[in-house]
Design a protein around this motif. Sequence first.
Motif, mmCIF file in Angstrom:
data_model
loop_
_atom_site.group_PDB
_atom_site.id
_atom_site.type_symbol
_atom_site.label_atom_id
_atom_site.label_comp_id
_atom_site.label_asym_id
_atom_site.label_seq_id
_atom_site.Cartn_x
_atom_site.Cartn_y
_atom_site.Cartn_z
ATOM 1 N N GLY A 55 0.786 -1.227 0.000
ATOM 2 C CA GLY A 55 0.000 0.000 0.000
ATOM 3 C C GLY A 55 0.810 1.265 0.000
ATOM 4 N N ILE A 56 2.123 1.180 -0.228
ATOM 5 C CA ILE A 56 2.996 2.353 -0.230
ATOM 6 C C ILE A 56 3.436 2.660 -1.659
ATOM 7 N N LYS A 57 3.304 3.926 -2.043
ATOM 8 C CA LYS A 57 3.792 4.386 -3.339
ATOM 9 C C LYS A 57 4.849 5.465 -3.115
ATOM 10 N N ILE A 58 5.973 5.362 -3.808
ATOM 11 C CA ILE A 58 7.001 6.394 -3.771
ATOM 12 C C ILE A 58 6.694 7.412 -4.862
ATOM 13 N N ILE A 59 6.466 8.655 -4.445
ATOM 14 C CA ILE A 59 6.159 9.712 -5.407
ATOM 15 C C ILE A 59 7.445 10.334 -5.922
ATOM 16 N N HIS A 60 8.329 10.695 -5.001
ATOM 17 C CA HIS A 60 9.671 11.137 -5.405
ATOM 18 C C HIS A 60 10.606 11.011 -4.210
ATOM 19 N N LYS A 61 11.905 11.082 -4.480
ATOM 20 C CA LYS A 61 12.881 10.961 -3.403
ATOM 21 C C LYS A 61 14.067 11.874 -3.675
ATOM 22 N N LYS A 62 14.772 12.181 -2.593
ATOM 23 C CA LYS A 62 15.997 12.976 -2.659
ATOM 24 C C LYS A 62 16.979 12.357 -1.683
ATOM 25 N N VAL A 63 18.212 12.119 -2.130
ATOM 26 C CA VAL A 63 19.205 11.441 -1.303
ATOM 27 C C VAL A 63 20.403 12.348 -1.084
ATOM 28 N N GLY A 75 -14.377 1.933 0.474
ATOM 29 C CA GLY A 75 -13.360 2.404 -0.452
ATOM 30 C C GLY A 75 -12.083 2.840 0.236
ATOM 31 N N PHE A 76 -11.132 3.322 -0.564
ATOM 32 C CA PHE A 76 -9.807 3.703 -0.086
ATOM 33 C C PHE A 76 -9.400 5.039 -0.707
ATOM 34 N N PHE A 77 -8.384 5.644 -0.102
ATOM 35 C CA PHE A 77 -7.755 6.831 -0.677
ATOM 36 C C PHE A 77 -6.272 6.767 -0.336
ATOM 37 N N TYR A 78 -5.491 7.597 -0.989
ATOM 38 C CA TYR A 78 -4.056 7.644 -0.699
ATOM 39 C C TYR A 78 -3.736 8.891 0.115
ATOM 40 N N GLN A 79 -3.097 8.654 1.259
ATOM 41 C CA GLN A 79 -2.706 9.725 2.171
ATOM 42 C C GLN A 79 -1.234 10.049 1.965
ATOM 43 N N GLN A 80 -0.920 11.333 1.978
ATOM 44 C CA GLN A 80 0.443 11.783 1.718
ATOM 45 C C GLN A 80 1.314 11.691 2.978
ATOM 46 N N LEU A 81 2.534 11.188 2.786
ATOM 47 C CA LEU A 81 3.538 11.127 3.851
ATOM 48 C C LEU A 81 4.832 11.726 3.329
ATOM 49 N N ARG A 82 5.628 12.278 4.221
ATOM 50 C CA ARG A 82 6.995 12.653 3.891
ATOM 51 C C ARG A 82 7.906 11.936 4.871
ATOM 52 N N LEU A 83 8.811 11.093 4.361
ATOM 53 C CA LEU A 83 9.711 10.305 5.194
ATOM 54 C C LEU A 83 11.123 10.845 5.088
ATOM 55 N N ILE A 84 11.736 11.133 6.227
ATOM 56 C CA ILE A 84 13.173 11.395 6.300
ATOM 57 C C ILE A 84 13.813 10.163 6.934
ATOM 58 N N HIS A 85 14.657 9.486 6.160
ATOM 59 C CA HIS A 85 15.304 8.260 6.635
ATOM 60 C C HIS A 85 16.788 8.522 6.877
ATOM 61 N N GLU A 135 15.174 11.502 1.668
ATOM 62 C CA GLU A 135 13.859 12.093 1.881
ATOM 63 C C GLU A 135 12.923 11.597 0.793
ATOM 64 N N TYR A 136 11.786 11.092 1.217
ATOM 65 C CA TYR A 136 10.805 10.527 0.296
ATOM 66 C C TYR A 136 9.453 11.210 0.464
ATOM 67 N N GLN A 137 8.801 11.470 -0.637
ATOM 68 C CA GLN A 137 7.381 11.790 -0.612
ATOM 69 C C GLN A 137 6.658 10.505 -0.949
ATOM 70 N N LEU A 138 5.805 10.055 -0.033
ATOM 71 C CA LEU A 138 5.120 8.778 -0.170
ATOM 72 C C LEU A 138 3.611 8.976 -0.159
#
Length: 447
Positions: A46-54, A79-89, A62-65
């Motif tokens: 259920g996770i989609k990577i929208i963009h990333k910066k390394v 039903g379902f929807f996609y919620q936006q996350l920003r991950l700093i790893h 850093e990922y926008q998920l």
Amino acid sequence: MRKSTIFNYKLIMRLVFSAIILFIAAPSFAQNDASSIDDALAKLPGIKIIHKKVSESPFKAEYQLAIKQPVDHNDTTKGFFYQQLRLIHRDFLKPMVIETEGYDGRPGGNELEKILRCNDIDVEFRYFNKSKPEPLDWQYATFEQATADLHHINQLFRSLYQSKWISTGISRGGETALTYRYFYPDDVDATVPYVAPMPNDIEDKRIYNFLDTAGGAEVAAKIKNAQIFMLQHEKELLDKQSAYAQKQHYNTLGGIGAAFEYEIMEYPFSFWQISNIDPKDIPTGDNVEDYYKHLMKVFGEDVSGFSDQKSVDPYLPHSYMTFQTGYYKYNLKPFKAYLHYLKGPNPSAAFLPASLPRRPYDPEFEKKINAWLYKSGNKILYIYGGRDTWTACKAEYGPTVNAKTFIVPGANHYIARIKSMTPAMQQDFAAALEQMTGLKTDMGVLK
């Protein structure tokens, strides 16, 4: 673990699901490189990577998920929807800070992520920005559903990040963090809410007491006199903003005149909440230009900013949910002789179009959360501003609760942060955070 009973079956299934994910996806990464975190994210359902910066040195990705969430956590057939996350790893072995927003998601990390040099997830609140179900069924814009979103994120990402978890949030995001702790107290090891209002009513009268006393009786009278003068000179003040106002719509509040009166009612709240203006600089003469410039300093570019585009449409989910959590209103009584449009009972500061359904106010919802915080809200470090109006509605806790409040002297809603604390207060905060979590801090990174 406290949770709403309606989630029991879903909770059991989710715990089983999390255990499976933990088994198949838990990393044993000796290296923190871009491929390892990419591989780990790819294994999370259920996770989609929208963009990333390394960034290579020190390693940070850093990922926008986007994460797939049920519209209704009690019934996935809705039903379902996609919620936006920003991950700093940074490192799978480091702690995780989860930022619980109250509005749109934000980039850039936060103070805790920096002083702990740890990982961070920022979660956009459901129904905001890009985290909207289609269609927008407003009955699912509730804190029960929003905190279930957070719980799902927590359980999913714990398969990757198994160290300490800390929740944090600013303003309504801080209220979200506290409500999340109420429903899922075991999801995180500690919570640091910033400037988090915890209203006790749909018209929290602690606001009125604050506005009547902030700065002393003389300042309160000065602010009231300024409001009266501005109401008496409504046309002149609006004329100065005609170019701006022509680009706006004021349908929700009933026209630009009503919007102006709302703004003048809001003025004392915002004077203390968002400005740093010294009370001695409040105009007292009869020069309309002085008052216009003063309003510009408080509210920004416009005097009639309560437009649909600026103050209504971007905050619809928030305004809708104030009927669950409580909020504040405007006391019209001292100004009735000067008002042309606001004639009824004290109006809410949360604005909803007539077409949007209202829900009955539930006084028990926030009452239960505040009672839990007072009795059982352990391992919480509250940060408030000394001049912020919302500090009047700060959370309270009993003498046996392991919590602490830091009121930053003279700080408004935007400045009440760890970096604005005195050195002694920062040391006290660092010691309290270490006591609650066992984690070391580097306060020097905030300089």
